[in-house]
Design a protein around this motif. Structure first.
Motif, PDB file in Angstrom:
ATOM      1  N   LEU A  45       0.802  -1.168   0.136  1.00  5.68           N
ATOM      2  CA  LEU A  45       0.076   0.126  -0.130  1.00  5.68           C
ATOM      3  C   LEU A  45       1.007   1.186   0.050  1.00  5.68           C
ATOM      4  N   ASP A  46       0.733   2.035  -1.003  1.00  7.46           N
ATOM      5  CA  ASP A  46       1.565   3.122  -1.152  1.00  7.46           C
ATOM      6  C   ASP A  46       1.172   4.320  -0.549  1.00  7.46           C
ATOM      7  N   ASP A  47       1.537   5.370  -0.682  1.00  6.08           N
ATOM      8  CA  ASP A  47       1.348   6.811  -0.388  1.00  6.08           C
ATOM      9  C   ASP A  47      -0.325   6.946  -0.354  1.00  6.08           C
ATOM     10  N   GLY A  48      -0.683   7.837   0.968  1.00  5.73           N
ATOM     11  CA  GLY A  48      -1.944   8.194   1.015  1.00  5.73           C
ATOM     12  C   GLY A  48      -2.873   7.345   2.165  1.00  5.73           C
TER      13      GLY A  48
ATOM     14  N   LEU B 242       8.609  -2.296   4.204  1.00  5.33           N
ATOM     15  CA  LEU B 242       8.257  -1.004   4.411  1.00  5.33           C
ATOM     16  C   LEU B 242       8.895  -0.326   2.895  1.00  5.33           C
ATOM     17  N   LYS B 243       8.295   0.394   2.351  1.00  7.46           N
ATOM     18  CA  LYS B 243       8.946   1.308   1.157  1.00  7.46           C
ATOM     19  C   LYS B 243       9.429   2.562   1.474  1.00  7.46           C
ATOM     20  N   TRP B 244      10.453   2.849   1.846  1.00  9.32           N
ATOM     21  CA  TRP B 244      10.966   3.924   2.642  1.00  9.32           C
ATOM     22  C   TRP B 244      11.317   5.145   1.778  1.00  9.32           C
TER      23      TRP B 244
ATOM     24  N   SER C  16      13.430   3.433 -10.275  1.00  9.48           N
ATOM     25  CA  SER C  16      13.344   4.846 -10.921  1.00  9.48           C
ATOM     26  C   SER C  16      11.654   4.749 -10.922  1.00  9.48           C
ATOM     27  N   ASP C  17      11.140   5.961 -10.787  1.00  2.97           N
ATOM     28  CA  ASP C  17       9.509   6.167 -10.879  1.00  2.97           C
ATOM     29  C   ASP C  17       8.957   5.990 -12.189  1.00  2.97           C
ATOM     30  N   THR C  18       9.797   5.892 -13.108  1.00  3.98           N
ATOM     31  CA  THR C  18       8.940   5.355 -14.370  1.00  3.98           C
ATOM     32  C   THR C  18       9.316   3.991 -14.611  1.00  3.98           C
TER      33      THR C  18
HETATM   34  C1  GLA Z   1       7.496   8.887  -4.702  1.00  3.20           C
HETATM   35  C2  GLA Z   1       7.871   7.426  -5.095  1.00  3.20           C
HETATM   36  C3  GLA Z   1       7.005   6.843  -5.619  1.00  3.20           C
HETATM   37  C4  GLA Z   1       5.612   6.918  -4.890  1.00  3.20           C
HETATM   38  C5  GLA Z   1       5.371   8.557  -4.547  1.00  3.20           C
HETATM   39  C6  GLA Z   1       4.400   8.498  -3.415  1.00  3.20           C
HETATM   40  O1  GLA Z   1       7.749   9.667  -5.844  1.00  3.20           O
HETATM   41  O2  GLA Z   1       9.238   7.532  -5.818  1.00  3.20           O
HETATM   42  O3  GLA Z   1       7.202   5.647  -5.900  1.00  3.20           O
HETATM   43  O4  GLA Z   1       5.629   6.139  -3.788  1.00  3.20           O
HETATM   44  O5  GLA Z   1       6.687   9.181  -3.729  1.00  3.20           O
HETATM   45  O6  GLA Z   1       4.001   9.867  -3.113  1.00  3.20           O
END
Ligand code: GLA
Length: 695
Positions: A320-323, A435-437, A495-497
């Protein structure tokens, strides 16, 4: 090899190829012959020592800059001499005392350890001997590279475009990369490689340096007209940032080095097992991450079907990511308030976490512990914890917000404990395995040196309390991929992409240092969210396969066909997991840079998983055969295509006969030399093959 004769500061004479048994006398002659006196230079032979400085007549980049606290001018040590040297087969430690004109200033310990894989790690400590303490400004590691290392490769990049290679000639002067971001950054130099002209993945002699640190750094190459050239790395310290009390010690980040006479792949062959050994765990489950699936739209009714869909595909970890936390409706607020949002999660995360666990998956959660939003309860209660510099009239001067956030000053013990307790409470309450830190801004106030050490302490404390939790290092994507944090984390967000074409390059170069299974790679939606580019599912799958595989896509909206393909792919990831997590990386040097070959070869050569990815429209009508070095020359291999959805799109009437026949048998030598005919793939397509030894 160190020249440690007498009590002078030792000199690193050689690191690289194994010199075999060496006669001390002939070596001494060679080494001394190298110490000629150059025209217009000091009248004593010049050969930079481990701590070369002007005191020994050296005019290059000083590796040690320090001054006695309270004395106005920076004083380079006037004299450095050796007091102790110890060594065994794989480690050397040298203790050196640096004097200024008032007496002993610092005791420096220089240590080098050679790992079984041939990775050399250099560590440095400095202990203050001056009674008033010492202001330490630089303590760098410098290692020589020979004159034939004339070509340079390092990396730059940007958000969603990490690790872009930049190559050039090693020129006289200093090529120094100063990173002042409080994290290595998307443009981190990452690996600084000097090598013989034209070195590639499979050829050339190369010497490489990585600064194993998550804070500010200076790394580079120096070439002097005397012919001396060195690779360098130091923590970048601002004036006054490290002031040692008498007896106080500064420990410099480690510098990690490798040499290869078989090009960049030879470096990876040393780095990958080294990193695998220091990584805290080898558990690499298939992930589904919710970020590009739902963003901030956290709603149990929306997420439960995603859990079901993930489980149905065979996913092993649901993140579960951000939010999810109090008030976090977008990226403008709430960082720091690490309690579950009661509005969107009236029963807490339990219904979701329970569903995830009930479906046999691990539950993971996104956090960004080193940050605080000005619009948060934490900032209102503790405005002094938002990292700021202090103006002359004692006002806090905050740098501009970045993604609407400030750094949390975790060098304040109470702030660090607050975060530790908040994270601990979550880990106590929920069955969180991961945890995704994250870390989404540069640090523009305070001390990055102190922050980075506080971060390491925070992760270490959390892991001591919750040893079962795995951690991913993320910094707006791949802004914190380094071997300082690698000892503490289990995965990197590369990477975010999730654009598969961009990912091909990012993963290829991130993979020089990091083994692929540590580099998160996710299958995104058909239209990449960041670039807007569309890719076929097969290309996205082939790309994410060669990493720590995952999915980041609202698969509840995917077609049944796509879901069936995804299910097969997850099974494929599991089938090849042994190879993917232990394999030796093999990449080829192609005539043009429009296609990549990457293979993972089993340590015993018994099998390989191979990817041929095309990056552009082909420039020739009959593609060059796929040559695959790295298998056992004398063994015969059965090579078969691996199905990942629809076959790759080919621009021809008929594929090569062996593909139509479903496979072929060929020796390792032929694969390496002649190679296999391959289809004329269209742009942004991939062919994945599995080779298995028959004998
Ligand atoms: C960063 C991360 C993304 C995502 C967002 C959430 O940009 O790299 O993968 O977790 O934050 O806000």
């Amino acid at each position: 090899m160190l020249d440690a004769r007498g009590t002078a500061v030792p000199r690193l004479i050689h690191w690289g190829s194994d010199l075999g048994a060496v006669e001390p006398e002939s070596l001494a002659q060679l080494v001394d012959a190298g110490r000629a006196i150059a025209p217009s230079s000091p009248d004593t032979p010049l050969s930079p020592s481990l701590l070369a400085s002007s005191a020994e007549g050296f005019s290059g980049y000083p590796v040690l800059i320090a001054r006695r606290t309270g004395f106005p001018a920076a004083r380079l040590p006037l004299r450095i001499h050796r007091t102790v040297l110890t060594h065994d087969d794989t480690a050397i430690s040298v203790e050196l005392v640096a004097d200024d004109d008032h007496g002993p200033l610092l005791t420096i310990t220089w240590r080098a350890v050679l790992s079984p894989e041939g990775v050399l790690t250099i560590g440095l400590d400095a202990r203050a001997e001056a009674p008033d303490g010492v202001d330490l400004h630089r303590l760098a590691a410098a290692v020589p590279v020979p004159a034939r290392a004339t070509e340079l490769l390092d990396f730059t990049g940007l958000w969603a475009g990490e690790r872009r290679p930049q190559r050039g000639t090693v020129r006289d002067g200093l090529h120094l990369r100063e990173q002042r971001r409080g994290r290595p950054g998307h443009d981190a130099p990452y690996l600084t490689v000097a090598g013989t002209p034209g070195f590639g993945f499979r050829s050339g002699e190369v010497w490489a340096l990585h600064h194993a640190f998550s804070g500010n750094s200076a790394t580079g190459v120096e070439a002097l007209p005397t012919g001396h050239r060195r690779l360098l790395a130091a923590e970048l310290l601002e004036p006054g940032e490290v002031v040692l009390e008498p007896g106080g010690t500064y420990t410099a980040p480690e510098v990690v080095l490798a040499w290869s006479d078989r090009g960049l792949d030879g470096l990876s062959e040393r780095f990958h097992p080294f990193v695998r050994a220091l990584s805290p765990s080898a558990h690499r489950p298939v992930v589904l991450n919710t970020w590009e699936a739902v963003y901030f739209d956290h709603d149990l009714d929306r997420l439960l079907p995603l859990v079901e869909a993930a489980a149905d595909l065979g996913v092993e970890r649901f993140v579960l990511d951000d939010g999810w936390f109090q008030g976090r409706t977008d990226d403008r607020r709430a960082l720091g308030d690490w309690t579950v949002d009661p509005q969107r999660w009236p029963a807490g995360l339990h219904p979701l976490a329970d569903a995830v666990v009930a479906r046999g998956m691990e539950f993971g959660l996104w956090v960004e512990p080193e940050m605080v939003s000005p619009d948060s309860r934490l900032a209102r209660e503790h405005p002094e914890w938002m990292l700021a510099d202090t103006t002359a009239d004692a006002e806090a001067h905050h740098p501009p917000t970045w993604r609407f956030q400030h750094t949390l000053d975790i060098t304040i013990p109470a702030a660090r404990i607050h975060v530790l307790e908040a994270l601990s409470a979550l880990l106590d309450e929920y069955p969180i395995a991961f945890l995704k830190w994250d870390h989404n801004r540069d640090q523009h106030a305070g001390s990055a040196a102190a922050h980075t050490r506080a971060l390491y302490a925070l992760i270490d404390d959390l892991r001591a309390r919750h040893p079962q939790v795995a951690i991913e290092s993320c910094a707006s994507g791949g802004g914190r991929v380094d071997l300082g944090i690698a000892r503490r984390v289990h995965r990197f967000w590369t990477s975010d992409t999730n654009d598969a074409l961009d990912r091909q390059r990012i993963q290829r170069y991130s993979g020089l240092l990091m083994p692929p299974e540590l580099l998160g790679g996710h299958v995104g939606a058909p239209r990449a969210h960041i670039t807007g580019r569309r890719h076929e599912l097969s290309f996205r799958l082939a790309t994410a396969l060669f990493g720590s595989a995952g999915i980041e896509w609202d698969i509840t909206g995917a077609s049944d066909d796509d879901r069936a393909v995804l299910r097969d792919w997850v099974a494929t990831v599991k089938r090849f997991r042994g190879l993917l997590t232990t394999g030796r990386s093999v990449r080829t040097d192609e005539a043009t840079d429009d296609r990549y070959v990457h293979a993972l070869v089993a340590p015993d050569g018994s099998e390989a998983l191979v990817s041929l990815a095309t990056l552009a429209t082909p420039a020739v009508a009959i593609p060059a055969p796929l040559r695959l070095p790295g298998l056992d020359a004398d063994r015969r291999y059965r090579v078969q295509p691996v199905t990942l959805g629809a076959p790759a799109h080919a621009v021809q009437d008929a594929p090569p006969a062996w593909i139509a026949a479903g496979g072929t048998t060929v020796s390792g030598a032929l694969l390496a030399e002649l190679g296999l005919p391959v289809p004329l793939l269209g742009p942004e397509q991939a062919l994945v093959l599995h080779a298995v030894a028959l004998d």
